[in-house]
Design an enzyme around this catalytic site. Sequence first.
Site, PDB file in Angstrom:
ATOM      1  CG  ASP A 172     -23.762 -14.096  -0.596  1.00 56.68           C
ATOM      2  OD1 ASP A 172     -23.157 -14.101   0.473  1.00 56.68           O
ATOM      3  OD2 ASP A 172     -23.314 -13.956  -1.552  1.00 56.68           O
ATOM      4  CD  GLN A 228     -18.429  -8.418   1.609  1.00 54.92           C
ATOM      5  OE1 GLN A 228     -17.893  -7.701   2.490  1.00 54.92           O
ATOM      6  NE2 GLN A 228     -17.408  -8.905   0.944  1.00 54.92           N
ATOM      7  CE  LYS A 275     -15.912 -12.307   1.343  1.00 55.30           C
ATOM      8  NZ  LYS A 275     -14.925 -11.649   0.526  1.00 55.30           N
TER       9      LYS A 275
HETATM   10  C1  LIG Z   1     -21.436 -10.923  -1.197  1.00 53.97           C
HETATM   11  C2  LIG Z   1     -20.445 -12.055  -1.511  1.00 53.97           C
HETATM   12  N1  LIG Z   1     -20.960 -13.378  -1.808  1.00 53.97           N
HETATM   13  C3  LIG Z   1     -19.925 -14.424  -1.780  1.00 53.97           C
HETATM   14  C4  LIG Z   1     -18.612 -14.101  -1.487  1.00 53.97           C
HETATM   15  C5  LIG Z   1     -17.751 -15.442  -1.658  1.00 53.97           C
HETATM   16  O1  LIG Z   1     -16.936 -15.463  -0.575  1.00 53.97           O
HETATM   17  P1  LIG Z   1     -15.782 -16.921  -0.565  1.00 53.97           P
HETATM   18  O2  LIG Z   1     -14.863 -16.578  -1.690  1.00 53.97           O
HETATM   19  O3  LIG Z   1     -15.276 -16.755   0.725  1.00 53.97           O
HETATM   20  O4  LIG Z   1     -16.716 -18.019  -0.823  1.00 53.97           O
HETATM   21  C6  LIG Z   1     -18.149 -12.949  -1.407  1.00 53.97           C
HETATM   22  C7  LIG Z   1     -16.491 -12.722  -1.220  1.00 53.97           C
HETATM   23  O5  LIG Z   1     -16.031 -11.898  -1.896  1.00 53.97           O
HETATM   24  C8  LIG Z   1     -19.006 -11.773  -1.297  1.00 53.97           C
HETATM   25  O6  LIG Z   1     -18.538 -10.682  -0.976  1.00 53.97           O
END
Ligand SMILES: Cc1ncc(COP(=O)(O)O)c(C=O)c1O
Lengths: 413, 151
Positions: free
Chosen positions: A207, A210, A233
């Site tokens: 993932d 970030q 982001k």
């Molecule tokens: C580490 C991480 N994974 C996944 C997500 C999920 O992102 P999204 O809400 O754009 O799917 C976030 C967002 O806050 C995140 O910080």
Amino acid sequence: MSLSASTAPYDVSAIRAEFPALDQRVHGRPLVYLDNAATTQKPRAVIDALQHYYTADNANIHHGVHALSERATAAHEAAREAVRAFIHAASVREIVFTRNATESINLVARAWGTANLRPGDEVLITAMEHHSNIVPWQLVCAQTGAVLKVAPIDDRGELVIEAFDALLGPRTKMVAIVHVSNALGTVNPVARLVARARQAGATVLIDGSQAVHHLPVDVQALGADFYAFTGHKLYGPTGIGVLYGREAALEAMPPFLGGGDMIRTVTFEGSTWNDLPYKFEAGTPHIAGAVGLHAAIDYVRGVGVEAIGAHEAVLLARAQDALAAIDGVRIIGTAREKAGVVSFVMDGVHPHDIGTIVDREGVAIRTGHHCAQPVMDRFGIPATARASFALYNTIEDVDALVAAVGRVRELMG
Amino acid sequence: MSDLSDLYQEVILDHNRRPRNFHTLAGADRRAHGHNPLCGDRVTVFLKMDGDRIGDIAFEGSGCAISKASASLMTEAVKGETTDDALAIFDRFHAMITAPTDVPVEDDESLGKLVSLAGVRSFPVRVKCASLAWHTLKAALASAADPVVTK
Ligand SMILES: Cc1ncc(COP(=O)(O)O)c(C=O)c1O
């Protein structure tokens, strides 16, 4: 001459001028936007790209023979190529557009998970995951009888590598790990973790929500099967995300959603699937979102991810030192490798009150569990206050944050 | 009305630092748990009923200054009241914290020190903090078995 100008590897004030949303006052104070881990502001280039697309090129893609449809299709596919180059994937066939990182992870959990997980198989995650890299695995484990295993983190917020290694076993079929923790800022040693996981025969998902805007990512060097991230982001629009999948991994996987565009032939007896990556893109995609993401990636590459990371590291170090010096403030997440995020708590003051008070000083931070409730439980706290940095933040922003947090101490005693 | 000192009045800071009736209640005959998942605030309200009156009340939990002070002030406001009177106080309190900011705060004698929470109306996201304990009280009075979740 401002301090930020002298320390930054690029001209921050020129950059700031390209982000219209930064130029406003909040509660009568200049906005200090430090909630970038939640979402970043957008540069003019991205806003213009969206506007241009809807003003000039808007059409549905792939089927049209008319000029607008050809332009829209070309723009959509050019965005895919930009993503490929950005993360150094081998082929555009490996780049699937989704709505966000959450959908990217759900796609893998659902399509790969239901095809590959058997009762007693194990999915290994870490204790610092965002809910979006926990819940999809819980769902697919409940459906398949697989078991979710969690590698612990230590008091600094670092993954306990020996425990991770010990949890990797013959039953481990999937390892899903966050690259950079949104709640703690920890940068995981992903190359090492991927190598160990693949040795153990597991499929690996990272993932990178970030990560991609803070540090250079090369998915081929990394060797993960899947890499997920989200456009908003990365200075791009909301509603567009990316799933990178190794071609062989995507080929072997059944479709996720069914519908238009993901098929080659449809009869009532059965259907056949389109080529990669379209097999995983059912329905009309977020064409404008892809176009906006393309502009965002060009923007970030223009500044340079290394330069951005270096600048943010200066801000982070200063913020951590100055916040920790305030009476009763404790930093949550003190990993040796960190990026972009400082989470903290203050003795006797709930993070929610910190958030409200600094907001009145014009400082936007996030308070709460940051979609990582298990991290809060690990540290025995209900929530944290979190400041997170982007390429446009300045030393002055950090100082405004520190002054505002000092004001919290004054006000709340 | 949107100044921080309107929100964090001295009464509130005091009740946050030294919450009243902040303990479990031996011999409580009703209780309810409240949880605000947004910020993680948790509260448990204990009641010892004396017929239809709230003979004694206490609370426990963790939360922000607003939720803690509101819970603390609530225990003082409703102790000794009948169920109906306690609910009526909640209604007036709720109306006060959700009123438009240009409506003057009524000098409502019956609200007593609760008036110090009127500043919450200028901070809409904090209304849930101020009302969590009250929703939980309502659930306890009705002896609801499930935790109250403020949405
Ligand atoms: C580490 C991480 N994974 C996944 C997500 C999920 O992102 P999204 O809400 O754009 O799917 C976030 C967002 O806050 C995140 O910080």
